[in-house]
Design an enzyme around this catalytic site. Sequence first.
Site, PDB file in Angstrom:
ATOM      1  N   ARG A   1       0.823  -1.210   0.000  1.00 18.99           N
ATOM      2  CA  ARG A   1       0.000   0.000   0.000  1.00 18.99           C
ATOM      3  C   ARG A   1       0.860   1.265   0.000  1.00 18.99           C
ATOM      4  O   ARG A   1       0.512   2.252  -0.656  1.00 18.99           O
ATOM      5  CB  ARG A   1      -0.922  -0.019   1.223  1.00 18.99           C
ATOM      6  CG  ARG A   1      -1.888   1.156   1.258  1.00 18.99           C
ATOM      7  CD  ARG A   1      -2.946   0.942   2.326  1.00 18.99           C
ATOM      8  NE  ARG A   1      -3.938   1.997   2.320  1.00 18.99           N
ATOM      9  CZ  ARG A   1      -4.192   2.797   3.362  1.00 18.99           C
ATOM     10  NH1 ARG A   1      -3.495   2.656   4.477  1.00 18.99           N
ATOM     11  NH2 ARG A   1      -5.120   3.725   3.274  1.00 18.99           N
TER      12      ARG A   1
ATOM     13  N   HIS B   1       0.485   4.494  -2.478  1.00 18.05           N
ATOM     14  CA  HIS B   1       0.312   5.860  -1.978  1.00 18.05           C
ATOM     15  C   HIS B   1       1.494   6.758  -2.327  1.00 18.05           C
ATOM     16  O   HIS B   1       1.361   7.977  -2.320  1.00 18.05           O
ATOM     17  CB  HIS B   1       0.079   5.846  -0.467  1.00 18.05           C
ATOM     18  CG  HIS B   1      -1.298   5.403  -0.091  1.00 18.05           C
ATOM     19  ND1 HIS B   1      -1.873   5.674   1.126  1.00 18.05           N
ATOM     20  CD2 HIS B   1      -2.239   4.719  -0.786  1.00 18.05           C
ATOM     21  CE1 HIS B   1      -3.103   5.169   1.177  1.00 18.05           C
ATOM     22  NE2 HIS B   1      -3.340   4.566   0.026  1.00 18.05           N
TER      23      HIS B   1
ATOM     24  N   ASN C   1      -3.332   8.724   4.837  1.00 19.58           N
ATOM     25  CA  ASN C   1      -2.182   8.080   5.484  1.00 19.58           C
ATOM     26  C   ASN C   1      -2.190   8.139   7.003  1.00 19.58           C
ATOM     27  O   ASN C   1      -1.685   7.226   7.669  1.00 19.58           O
ATOM     28  CB  ASN C   1      -0.879   8.711   4.970  1.00 19.58           C
ATOM     29  CG  ASN C   1      -0.658   8.450   3.487  1.00 19.58           C
ATOM     30  OD1 ASN C   1      -1.114   7.434   2.958  1.00 19.58           O
ATOM     31  ND2 ASN C   1       0.026   9.363   2.813  1.00 19.58           N
TER      32      ASN C   1
ATOM     33  N   HIS D   1      -6.321  -5.650  -2.581  1.00 13.79           N
ATOM     34  CA  HIS D   1      -7.105  -5.834  -1.360  1.00 13.79           C
ATOM     35  C   HIS D   1      -7.400  -7.308  -1.074  1.00 13.79           C
ATOM     36  O   HIS D   1      -8.252  -7.614  -0.252  1.00 13.79           O
ATOM     37  CB  HIS D   1      -8.404  -5.028  -1.425  1.00 13.79           C
ATOM     38  CG  HIS D   1      -8.196  -3.548  -1.275  1.00 13.79           C
ATOM     39  ND1 HIS D   1      -9.212  -2.625  -1.357  1.00 13.79           N
ATOM     40  CD2 HIS D   1      -7.066  -2.826  -1.040  1.00 13.79           C
ATOM     41  CE1 HIS D   1      -8.720  -1.405  -1.187  1.00 13.79           C
ATOM     42  NE2 HIS D   1      -7.423  -1.496  -1.002  1.00 13.79           N
TER      43      HIS D   1
HETATM   44  C1  HEM Z   1      -9.099   1.754  -5.816  1.00 14.27           C
HETATM   45  C2  HEM Z   1      -8.947   2.654  -4.887  1.00 14.27           C
HETATM   46  C3  HEM Z   1      -8.489   2.298  -3.482  1.00 14.27           C
HETATM   47  C4  HEM Z   1      -9.083   2.717  -2.331  1.00 14.27           C
HETATM   48  C5  HEM Z   1     -10.287   3.634  -2.216  1.00 14.27           C
HETATM   49  C6  HEM Z   1      -8.350   2.112  -1.249  1.00 14.27           C
HETATM   50  C7  HEM Z   1      -8.635   2.315   0.095  1.00 14.27           C
HETATM   51  C8  HEM Z   1      -8.065   1.608   1.126  1.00 14.27           C
HETATM   52  C9  HEM Z   1      -8.436   1.750   2.505  1.00 14.27           C
HETATM   53  C10 HEM Z   1      -9.476   2.697   3.050  1.00 14.27           C
HETATM   54  C11 HEM Z   1      -7.693   0.860   3.221  1.00 14.27           C
HETATM   55  C12 HEM Z   1      -7.741   0.634   4.733  1.00 14.27           C
HETATM   56  C13 HEM Z   1      -6.957   1.715   5.423  1.00 14.27           C
HETATM   57  C14 HEM Z   1      -7.248   1.794   6.900  1.00 14.27           C
HETATM   58  O1  HEM Z   1      -8.392   1.593   7.291  1.00 14.27           O
HETATM   59  O2  HEM Z   1      -6.303   2.106   7.667  1.00 14.27           O
HETATM   60  C15 HEM Z   1      -6.838   0.189   2.293  1.00 14.27           C
HETATM   61  C16 HEM Z   1      -5.928  -0.785   2.630  1.00 14.27           C
HETATM   62  C17 HEM Z   1      -5.081  -1.392   1.739  1.00 14.27           C
HETATM   63  N1  HEM Z   1      -4.936  -1.086   0.407  1.00 14.27           N
HETATM   64 FE1  HEM Z   1      -6.155   0.099  -0.663  1.00 14.27          FE
HETATM   65  N2  HEM Z   1      -7.352   1.342  -1.754  1.00 14.27           N
HETATM   66  C18 HEM Z   1      -7.394   1.431  -3.115  1.00 14.27           C
HETATM   67  C19 HEM Z   1      -6.512   0.841  -3.990  1.00 14.27           C
HETATM   68  C20 HEM Z   1      -5.426   0.078  -3.625  1.00 14.27           C
HETATM   69  C21 HEM Z   1      -4.375  -0.355  -4.511  1.00 14.27           C
HETATM   70  C22 HEM Z   1      -4.272   0.033  -5.975  1.00 14.27           C
HETATM   71  C23 HEM Z   1      -3.522  -1.110  -3.780  1.00 14.27           C
HETATM   72  C24 HEM Z   1      -2.249  -1.810  -4.206  1.00 14.27           C
HETATM   73  C25 HEM Z   1      -2.080  -2.344  -5.392  1.00 14.27           C
HETATM   74  C26 HEM Z   1      -4.036  -1.169  -2.435  1.00 14.27           C
HETATM   75  C27 HEM Z   1      -3.497  -1.885  -1.407  1.00 14.27           C
HETATM   76  C28 HEM Z   1      -3.980  -1.890  -0.117  1.00 14.27           C
HETATM   77  C29 HEM Z   1      -3.504  -2.809   0.902  1.00 14.27           C
HETATM   78  C30 HEM Z   1      -2.486  -3.907   0.703  1.00 14.27           C
HETATM   79  C31 HEM Z   1      -4.176  -2.482   2.074  1.00 14.27           C
HETATM   80  C32 HEM Z   1      -3.980  -3.118   3.468  1.00 14.27           C
HETATM   81  C33 HEM Z   1      -2.857  -2.369   4.182  1.00 14.27           C
HETATM   82  C34 HEM Z   1      -2.527  -2.887   5.560  1.00 14.27           C
HETATM   83  O3  HEM Z   1      -3.044  -3.910   5.992  1.00 14.27           O
HETATM   84  O4  HEM Z   1      -1.698  -2.212   6.218  1.00 14.27           O
HETATM   85  N3  HEM Z   1      -5.181  -0.404  -2.374  1.00 14.27           N
HETATM   86  N4  HEM Z   1      -7.070   0.663   1.020  1.00 14.27           N
END
Ligand code: HEM
Length: 320
Positions: free
Chosen positions: A62, A66, A94, A193
Amino acid sequence: MASASTLFVVFPLFLGLLIGSSSAQLTTGFYCKSCPSVFKTIQAQVWSAVAKEARMGASVLRLFFHDCFVNGCDASILLDDTPNFIGEKNAAANRNSARGFEVIDAIKTAVEQACPGVVSCADVLAIAARDSVVAFGGPNWDVKLGRRDARTASQAAANSSIPAPTFNLSRLISSFQAQGLSVKDLVALSGGHTIGQARCTSFRSRIYNETNIDTFYATTWQANCPRTSGSGDNNLAPLDMKTPTSFDNHYFKNLINQRGLLHSDQQLFNGGSTDAQVKAYSQDAKTFKADFVAAMIKMGDIKPLTGSNGEIRKNCRKIN
Ligand code: HEM
Ligand SMILES: *[C@@H]1O[C@H](CO)[C@@H](O)[C@H](O)[C@H]1NC(C)=O
Ligand SMILES: *[C@@H]1O[C@H](CO)[C@@H](O)[C@H](O)[C@H]1NC(C)=O
Ligand SMILES: *[C@@H]1O[C@H](CO)[C@@H](O)[C@H](O)[C@H]1NC(C)=O
């Protein structure tokens, strides 16, 4: 004679221009001579971090996303705030959420020991993101390299460029299109995700207020995410309930079953233009993984600093 030599001079120039204008000059062999041990050094650090805490690989993936979405893949997200410098770590997407910075520090320290002053933090992040995907059983690919590190960061750009979980499909699409990424890339990259976790604040309104959600699924997470904002805000739920530490296509199967955790996740399968692609990925993990790799390479190509632009940071948290 004359025309042949002209060709020799002009053709490489022309080729250089073509490559330069499309995706800058990143190459997979960039550190072949200057730091041949870079891959094994980074992989060892990623594997040890993931062995300690599986989620860390998700957090690193992630971070790369970002980083790239805010003025390109230039390690701007890694810069700490100081009394006279506002970085991106406290931007809306973030703050209290982005994590994994200590892993990047450990990698950078190891890489500096092997090849001092050679490998950028932006490239460390790109390689670590790939290694994280591989550590979860995901696809492998050759990472294009040669990015340099920014001397600036932008909290405003981070606020406006990183998509929010409240976005509807058309906003998700335009957010990706603003980075030169297609609708297909949006769906494939959202497959990220399939690993990692989200905080209650990110999915509260979805599990209490939305109707396009499986009832059993919503009830399950309500037990750990109180309705009232302010209580349990940081309680976690896996983005892929089924296989949270396996890089597979279950994320897409979940969407078909109305078990997307975030509003934005379920937007990809909600009667709109991306339904067919979600369905295809849910039935065919191989195509998902191939498309994910292609989209990761494309995302890694967003506005890199190359040549003499930027710098090779010594410490990823601050400019030299
Ligand atoms: C399409 C639009 C996207 C949105 C709106 C989005 C939004 C989010 C949100 C809200 C979270 C949880 C954050 C939290 O509650 O602290 C999250 C986690 C995550 N996102 Fe996304 N995301 C998007 C795209 C992506 C992309 C493109 C990737 C990587 C290729 C990605 C990888 C991740 C990963 C791996 C997590 C888990 C992180 C952790 O466990 O520390 N996301 N995302
Ligand atoms: C970015 O968003 C955060 C959180 O909403 C806010 O505190 C900050 O002032 C915003 N920064 C800029 C430069 O807009
Ligand atoms: C998506 O959200 C934007 C901004 O909130 C809004 O203007 C637009 O009408 C919405 N589109 C759809 C199709 O709901
Ligand atoms: C659900 O929607 C209502 C009406 O818009 C709103 O007042 C309430 O805060 C929402 N609840 C949650 C948990 O998001």
